[in-house]
Design a protein around this motif. Structure first.
Motif, PDB file in Angstrom:
ATOM      1  N   SER A   1      -2.093-110.356  24.500  1.00  0.00           N
ATOM      2  CA  SER A   1      -3.164-110.111  25.476  1.00  0.00           C
ATOM      3  C   SER A   1      -4.310-109.285  24.903  1.00  0.00           C
ATOM      4  O   SER A   1      -5.209-108.885  25.638  1.00  0.00           O
ATOM      5  N   GLY A   2      -4.275-109.001  23.596  1.00  0.00           N
ATOM      6  CA  GLY A   2      -5.456-108.495  22.903  1.00  0.00           C
ATOM      7  C   GLY A   2      -5.748-107.014  23.004  1.00  0.00           C
ATOM      8  O   GLY A   2      -6.825-106.565  22.612  1.00  0.00           O
ATOM      9  N   ARG A   3      -4.805-106.217  23.496  1.00  0.00           N
ATOM     10  CA  ARG A   3      -5.120-104.810  23.735  1.00  0.00           C
ATOM     11  C   ARG A   3      -5.466-104.057  22.455  1.00  0.00           C
ATOM     12  O   ARG A   3      -6.402-103.246  22.435  1.00  0.00           O
ATOM     13  N   ALA A   4      -4.719-104.297  21.378  1.00  0.00           N
ATOM     14  CA  ALA A   4      -4.981-103.577  20.126  1.00  0.00           C
ATOM     15  C   ALA A   4      -6.349-103.945  19.569  1.00  0.00           C
ATOM     16  O   ALA A   4      -7.110-103.075  19.122  1.00  0.00           O
ATOM     17  N   LEU A   5      -6.651-105.230  19.593  1.00  0.00           N
ATOM     18  CA  LEU A   5      -7.931-105.677  19.040  1.00  0.00           C
ATOM     19  C   LEU A   5      -9.095-105.164  19.883  1.00  0.00           C
ATOM     20  O   LEU A   5     -10.138-104.775  19.341  1.00  0.00           O
ATOM     21  N   ILE A   6      -8.925-105.139  21.182  1.00  0.00           N
ATOM     22  CA  ILE A   6      -9.966-104.607  22.064  1.00  0.00           C
ATOM     23  C   ILE A   6     -10.206-103.125  21.784  1.00  0.00           C
ATOM     24  O   ILE A   6     -11.349-102.662  21.740  1.00  0.00           O
ATOM     25  N   ARG A   7      -9.143-102.370  21.574  1.00  0.00           N
ATOM     26  CA  ARG A   7      -9.296-100.952  21.260  1.00  0.00           C
ATOM     27  C   ARG A   7     -10.085-100.765  19.966  1.00  0.00           C
ATOM     28  O   ARG A   7     -10.968 -99.893  19.866  1.00  0.00           O
ATOM     29  N   LEU A   8      -9.792-101.591  18.957  1.00  0.00           N
ATOM     30  CA  LEU A   8     -10.526-101.501  17.700  1.00  0.00           C
ATOM     31  C   LEU A   8     -11.986-101.923  17.871  1.00  0.00           C
ATOM     32  O   LEU A   8     -12.888-101.314  17.296  1.00  0.00           O
TER      33      LEU A   8
ATOM     34  N   TYR B   1      -6.270-114.644  17.678  1.00  0.00           N
ATOM     35  CA  TYR B   1      -5.644-115.948  17.878  1.00  0.00           C
ATOM     36  C   TYR B   1      -4.240-115.757  18.452  1.00  0.00           C
ATOM     37  O   TYR B   1      -3.487-114.876  18.008  1.00  0.00           O
ATOM     38  N   ASP B   2      -3.894-116.573  19.418  1.00  0.00           N
ATOM     39  CA  ASP B   2      -2.529-116.584  19.935  1.00  0.00           C
ATOM     40  C   ASP B   2      -2.210-117.973  20.463  1.00  0.00           C
ATOM     41  O   ASP B   2      -3.101-118.689  20.945  1.00  0.00           O
TER      42      ASP B   2
ATOM     43  N   ALA C   1      -6.202-115.856  28.038  1.00  0.00           N
ATOM     44  CA  ALA C   1      -7.013-115.707  29.252  1.00  0.00           C
ATOM     45  C   ALA C   1      -7.096-114.247  29.677  1.00  0.00           C
ATOM     46  O   ALA C   1      -8.172-113.748  30.048  1.00  0.00           O
ATOM     47  N   THR C   2      -5.959-113.534  29.599  1.00  0.00           N
ATOM     48  CA  THR C   2      -5.944-112.109  29.924  1.00  0.00           C
ATOM     49  C   THR C   2      -6.822-111.327  28.958  1.00  0.00           C
ATOM     50  O   THR C   2      -7.583-110.435  29.359  1.00  0.00           O
ATOM     51  N   ALA C   3      -6.730-111.657  27.659  1.00  0.00           N
ATOM     52  CA  ALA C   3      -7.521-110.962  26.642  1.00  0.00           C
ATOM     53  C   ALA C   3      -9.014-111.167  26.881  1.00  0.00           C
ATOM     54  O   ALA C   3      -9.817-110.214  26.791  1.00  0.00           O
TER      55      ALA C   3
ATOM     56  N   THR D   1     -13.926-112.077  19.983  1.00  0.00           N
ATOM     57  CA  THR D   1     -13.643-113.382  20.584  1.00  0.00           C
ATOM     58  C   THR D   1     -12.145-113.645  20.526  1.00  0.00           C
ATOM     59  O   THR D   1     -11.454-113.169  19.614  1.00  0.00           O
ATOM     60  N   PHE D   2     -11.656-114.403  21.500  1.00  0.00           N
ATOM     61  CA  PHE D   2     -10.247-114.780  21.549  1.00  0.00           C
ATOM     62  C   PHE D   2     -10.136-116.297  21.671  1.00  0.00           C
ATOM     63  O   PHE D   2     -10.924-116.931  22.378  1.00  0.00           O
ATOM     64  N   GLU D   3      -9.148-116.844  20.989  1.00  0.00           N
ATOM     65  CA  GLU D   3      -8.970-118.289  21.001  1.00  0.00           C
ATOM     66  C   GLU D   3      -7.482-118.627  21.054  1.00  0.00           C
ATOM     67  O   GLU D   3      -6.685-118.065  20.288  1.00  0.00           O
ATOM     68  N   ALA D   4      -7.104-119.535  21.962  1.00  0.00           N
ATOM     69  CA  ALA D   4      -5.735-120.058  22.000  1.00  0.00           C
ATOM     70  C   ALA D   4      -5.586-121.046  20.847  1.00  0.00           C
ATOM     71  O   ALA D   4      -6.218-122.111  20.844  1.00  0.00           O
ATOM     72  N   ARG D   5      -4.781-120.688  19.889  1.00  0.00           N
ATOM     73  CA  ARG D   5      -4.706-121.487  18.666  1.00  0.00           C
ATOM     74  C   ARG D   5      -3.305-121.422  18.077  1.00  0.00           C
ATOM     75  O   ARG D   5      -2.743-120.340  17.917  1.00  0.00           O
TER      76      ARG D   5
END
Length: 361
Positions: free
Chosen positions: A190-197, A209-210, A217-219, A232-236
Motif C-alpha cells: 500500500s506504499g506507506r514506506a515510499l510515501i514517507r520517503l 510496483y506491486d 489503489a490504496t497507495a 507514482t504507483f503501478e499494478a505490475r
C-alpha cells in the motif's frame, strides 16, 4: 477436562500429563490471540489505555461499541491475564505495562497487530486444507484484509523509522535522496514506506510496483491525499522481467520470499540499478535450518504465516514455495548470485524478526 478411554501404551505418564497441560494452555492462548485481534481492530486497547478502572458500559460507550459484546470480550481479556478486574466495583483496567505492547505507537511495539495473523489463518483454513490435498497455491485476493495487516506491520518495522534506517545502513543515500535520485519500491504493497520517503525528499522521483490492484489503489489514494507529485504507483507483475527500469535505489520490504522466482527477481533488481546504486532489502531473519529457529522470536507464528500464506502465494504464482522462513542464508546466497559487488547484512535492534541487506551495484 474430559478424557477418552485409550489403551495405555508405553509412555511416560508424567510427560504425557505435562504435554496435555501445555496443549490446554495453547488453546487458551489461541482464544486470547483471536480476541486480541478483535480488540485491536475495534480500537478497544486504545480506548482502555487512557482510562482509569471503568465499567463495561462506559468502555463500550467510549469505544462506540455494543456493551454486550464488549463485556464478553473483556471476560476473555480478564481470564487471559490481559485486563485487570475488580469484582466489587465491576470495573476493568488495562495496566500501563500491558498497554506498552498492545497499542499503536506503544514503546515496546504493538503486538496486537500480529494477532490478526491468527485470525486470518482461521479465515482461510478451508482453502489451505484444499491446498494440502492438491498441492496447489492461492492468490492474494483469497486473503481478507491481508494488505491492512501488512501495512500495519510495515508501519512499525519500516515506515516509522525509514529515515533512520537509511541513515544507519547506507548514510550516503541520505545526501543522494536530498539531491534527487530515482527510487523503486518493488513489491510496495500500500506504499506507506515510499510515501514517507517521497515526503521527506521532494527532489527525488519515486515509483512503486506491486502485483495487487487493491494495494496499488490504496497507495494512489494516499499519495493523492498528500498531494505528492514526485511519486507514482503501478499494478505490475514483475515475474519474468529482465529489468524494471533504471534506478539509483531499489527497496523491497518483506516481499522477496513471496515472489515466484526470488533468484530471478534479485538478478532483475541488480540489472535495474545504475552504477553506484544499491538495493535495500528487508526480509524475515530466521535461519534456513529448522534447528536454528527453536529460539528465534515468534518462530511458530512465522512458520504458521508461512504455511497459510507465503508458501501458497508462491506456489500460486508457479514458484517453488520457499516460504517466509526461507532463511537469511538462502537470501544471502541468492544476493551473492545476483551480481552485486558487496552485500552487508544487519539485524536492527527495533526489529529482531527481520534481517536487512544492503547490496551495492
Amino acid at each position: 477436562m474430559p478424557r477418552t478411554a485409550v489403551q495405555k501404551n508405553h509412555f511416560d505418564d508424567a510427560a504425557a500429563e505435562a504435554f496435555l497441560n501445555k496443549m490446554a494452555s495453547v488453546l487458551d492462548h489461541g482464544a486470547v490471540a483471536i480476541m486480541t485481534s478483535i480488540g485491536h481492530r475495534a480500537g478497544l486497547f486504545e480506548t482502555m489505555a487512557g482510562l482509569h478502572p471503568a465499567r463495561s458500559d462506559y468502555i463500550a460507550e467510549r469505544a462506540g461499541l455494543s456493551e454486550r459484546y464488549v463485556r464478553e470480550w473483556l471476560a476473555v481479556m480478564v481470564t487471559g491475564g490481559v485486563v485487570g478486574y475488580d469484582p466489587a466495583r465491576e470495573t476493568y483496567v488495562l495496566p500501563a505495562e500491558h498497554a506498552a505492547c498492545l497499542t499503536n505507537g506503544a514503546p515496546l511495539g504493538n503486538l496486537a497487530i500480529y494477532a490478526q495473523a491468527v485470525a486470518l489463518a482461521g479465515a482461510v483454513q478451508e482453502r489451505v486444507l484444499d491446498c494440502f490435498s492438491s498441492g496447489d497455491g492461492l492468490r492474494y485476493d483469497n486473503y481478507p484484509c491481508f494488505h491492512h495487516f501488512m501495512a500495519e506491520d510495515s508501519q512499525q518495522t519500516v515506515v516509522d523509522g525509514i529515515g533512520d534506517i537509511i541513515q544507519t545502513l547506507m548514510p550516503e543515500f541520505c545526501t543522494k535522496l536530498d539531491k534527487g535520485i530515482a527510487v523503486l519500491d518493488a513489491g510496495c504493497g500500500s506504499g506507506r514506506a515510499l510515501i514517507r520517503l517521497a515526503q521527506a525528499h521532494p527532489a527525488s522521483r519515486f515509483v512503486g510496483y506491486d502485483l495487487c490492484q487493491d494495494a496499488i489503489a490504496t497507495a494512489r489514494t494516499s499519495a493523492a491525499e498528500k498531494r505528492l507529485e514526485n511519486i507514482t504507483f503501478e499494478a505490475r507483475d514483475l515475474t519474468g522481467l529482465d529489468t524494471f527500469g533504471s534506478f539509483d535505489l531499489i527497496t523491497s520490504f518483506d516481499a522477496v520470499h513471496d515472489m515466484a522466482d526470488p533468484q530471478a527477481f534479485l538478478r532483475s533488481i541488480h540489472k535495474s540499478l545504475n552504477p553506484d546504486g544499491a538495493h535495500l532489502m528487508q526480509d524475515i531473519g530466521g535461519s534456513a535450518l529448522l534447528e536454528n529457529n527453536k529460539d528465534f522470536p515468534f518462530a511458530p507464528l512465522l512458520y504458521m504465516i508461512s504455511c497459510v500464506h507465503c508458501t501458497p502465494i508462491s506456489l500460486g504464482q508457479g514458484g517453488d514455495g520457499l516460504g517466509a522462513m526461507w532463511g537469511w542464508e538462502t537470501a544471502e546466497a541468492m544476493l551473492n548470485n545476483s551480481g552485486f559487488s558487496s552485500i552487508e547484512r544487519t539485524v536492527l535492534p527495533h526489529d529482531p524478526m527481520n534481517v536487512w541487506f544492503v547490496s551495492r551495484y
